[in-house]
Design a protein around this motif. Sequence first.
Motif, PDB file in Angstrom:
ATOM      1  N   ALA A  15       7.660  29.726   6.008  1.00 30.09           N
ATOM      2  CA  ALA A  15       8.742  30.072   6.942  1.00 30.09           C
ATOM      3  C   ALA A  15       8.342  29.745   8.370  1.00 30.09           C
ATOM      4  O   ALA A  15       9.166  29.293   9.170  1.00 30.09           O
ATOM      5  N   ARG A  16       7.070  29.962   8.715  1.00 35.83           N
ATOM      6  CA  ARG A  16       6.610  29.698  10.086  1.00 35.83           C
ATOM      7  C   ARG A  16       6.506  28.209  10.371  1.00 35.83           C
ATOM      8  O   ARG A  16       6.856  27.745  11.458  1.00 35.83           O
ATOM      9  N   THR A  17       5.985  27.456   9.409  1.00 40.96           N
ATOM     10  CA  THR A  17       5.652  26.056   9.663  1.00 40.96           C
ATOM     11  C   THR A  17       6.705  25.073   9.175  1.00 40.96           C
ATOM     12  O   THR A  17       6.772  23.941   9.657  1.00 40.96           O
ATOM     13  N   GLY A  18       7.511  25.479   8.191  1.00 38.11           N
ATOM     14  CA  GLY A  18       8.533  24.600   7.654  1.00 38.11           C
ATOM     15  C   GLY A  18       8.033  23.597   6.638  1.00 38.11           C
ATOM     16  O   GLY A  18       8.814  22.784   6.131  1.00 38.11           O
ATOM     17  N   LYS A  19       6.739  23.661   6.304  1.00 35.56           N
ATOM     18  CA  LYS A  19       6.185  22.712   5.344  1.00 35.56           C
ATOM     19  C   LYS A  19       5.160  23.393   4.458  1.00 35.56           C
ATOM     20  O   LYS A  19       4.301  24.144   4.943  1.00 35.56           O
ATOM     21  N   ILE A  20       5.228  23.091   3.161  1.00 38.41           N
ATOM     22  CA  ILE A  20       4.253  23.639   2.214  1.00 38.41           C
ATOM     23  C   ILE A  20       2.847  23.160   2.567  1.00 38.41           C
ATOM     24  O   ILE A  20       1.872  23.918   2.483  1.00 38.41           O
ATOM     25  N   SER A  21       2.708  21.898   2.960  1.00 34.53           N
ATOM     26  CA  SER A  21       1.382  21.354   3.260  1.00 34.53           C
ATOM     27  C   SER A  21       0.723  22.104   4.411  1.00 34.53           C
ATOM     28  O   SER A  21      -0.478  22.396   4.371  1.00 34.53           O
ATOM     29  N   HIS A  22       1.515  22.439   5.441  1.00 41.15           N
ATOM     30  CA  HIS A  22       0.965  23.185   6.569  1.00 41.15           C
ATOM     31  C   HIS A  22       0.612  24.614   6.156  1.00 41.15           C
ATOM     32  O   HIS A  22      -0.414  25.166   6.587  1.00 41.15           O
ATOM     33  N   ALA A  23       1.465  25.226   5.341  1.00 42.90           N
ATOM     34  CA  ALA A  23       1.170  26.574   4.851  1.00 42.90           C
ATOM     35  C   ALA A  23      -0.112  26.583   4.045  1.00 42.90           C
ATOM     36  O   ALA A  23      -0.959  27.474   4.194  1.00 42.90           O
ATOM     37  N   ALA A  24      -0.285  25.585   3.177  1.00 43.86           N
ATOM     38  CA  ALA A  24      -1.499  25.502   2.359  1.00 43.86           C
ATOM     39  C   ALA A  24      -2.735  25.369   3.225  1.00 43.86           C
ATOM     40  O   ALA A  24      -3.763  26.021   2.982  1.00 43.86           O
ATOM     41  N   GLU A  25      -2.645  24.544   4.258  1.00 43.18           N
ATOM     42  CA  GLU A  25      -3.791  24.345   5.155  1.00 43.18           C
ATOM     43  C   GLU A  25      -4.173  25.634   5.865  1.00 43.18           C
ATOM     44  O   GLU A  25      -5.344  25.984   5.958  1.00 43.18           O
ATOM     45  N   ARG A  26      -3.173  26.359   6.349  1.00 43.45           N
ATOM     46  CA  ARG A  26      -3.457  27.593   7.078  1.00 43.45           C
ATOM     47  C   ARG A  26      -3.988  28.690   6.169  1.00 43.45           C
ATOM     48  O   ARG A  26      -4.696  29.586   6.618  1.00 43.45           O
ATOM     49  N   LEU A  27      -3.662  28.626   4.882  1.00 45.96           N
ATOM     50  CA  LEU A  27      -4.132  29.641   3.931  1.00 45.96           C
ATOM     51  C   LEU A  27      -5.345  29.181   3.135  1.00 45.96           C
ATOM     52  O   LEU A  27      -5.805  29.904   2.241  1.00 45.96           O
ATOM     53  N   SER A  28      -5.861  27.985   3.461  1.00 49.41           N
ATOM     54  CA  SER A  28      -7.028  27.423   2.764  1.00 49.41           C
ATOM     55  C   SER A  28      -6.757  27.292   1.265  1.00 49.41           C
ATOM     56  O   SER A  28      -7.602  27.624   0.428  1.00 49.41           O
TER      57      SER A  28
END
Length: 289
Positions: A15-28
């Motif tokens: 929801a914050r980033t708009g992209k699954i790839s960015h969410a995955a990166e931020r959550l390791s």
Amino acid sequence: MRFTLRQLSVFLETARTGKISHAAERLSLSQSAASNALKELERQYGILLFDRVGKRLVLNDLGRAIRPRAEALLDQAEDLEQDLLQQTDLGELKVGATLTIGNYLAVGILTQYRSEHPHARIGLEVANTSQIVDKVANFELDIGMIEGEVNHPDLELIPWQNDELVIICAPDHPWAGRPWLTDEDLVRARWILRESGSGTRQAFDRAMHGLLAQFEPPLELQHTEAIKRAVEAGLGLGCLSRLTLQEAFARGSLVPLPVPQRPMDRQFYLVLHRNKFRSRAIEQWINLC
């Protein structure tokens, strides 16, 4: 309970980033693990939480409705984990501050916070008022410290400190030493101002109500120090917080110009999301402020 905290974390970061790839990166996480977590969350309840717009995932009505509760639930889980680990230090805190506050007030509060909680994780982001407000509303920041007023249904403003804007000129400017400026003077002046979206500019525009349509377009600079240097160089008049001008007044490099007919008092605020869980770290920061 069928959902997991990991699923909620992936949902919120997406929801914050708009992209699954960015969410995955931020959550390791791997992208496939993050994607599967989100798909499983939706599959378990037979729902969709996002609309796909181009390459971005945008919250739909249901996603927007449950987001604040998911944010609060995850915040409480993190706070509980700190208690279970029996740590005396606080959890992570993400603070946003506008430029005036960030450069002249927030660092002192941050220093005191770190002295009381030396192992606490804290980040300070400095930007203009509109940017800080957007990030608090998007749950990217836990708390904001802003100069301008905002009207946002999801945000709570806590009055904090009083401040005053001051019109300034160089000591060799023809108007230096005048007892006051008239409205006619204000209209004729060349201005060097903060950009639109900043709290300082918002307060200036409000003080100049009824005159702005007659102003020539100002030179807009995004940093307080740049405005001070430009005014010192004789490029025009500026308008900044008194908080930022004490040293310049003391050494005589800038001169205040009174405008008693145009009150320039304003308020600093703390801003939080109404649905944000107030962790111990947030409460401690508010107390220090």
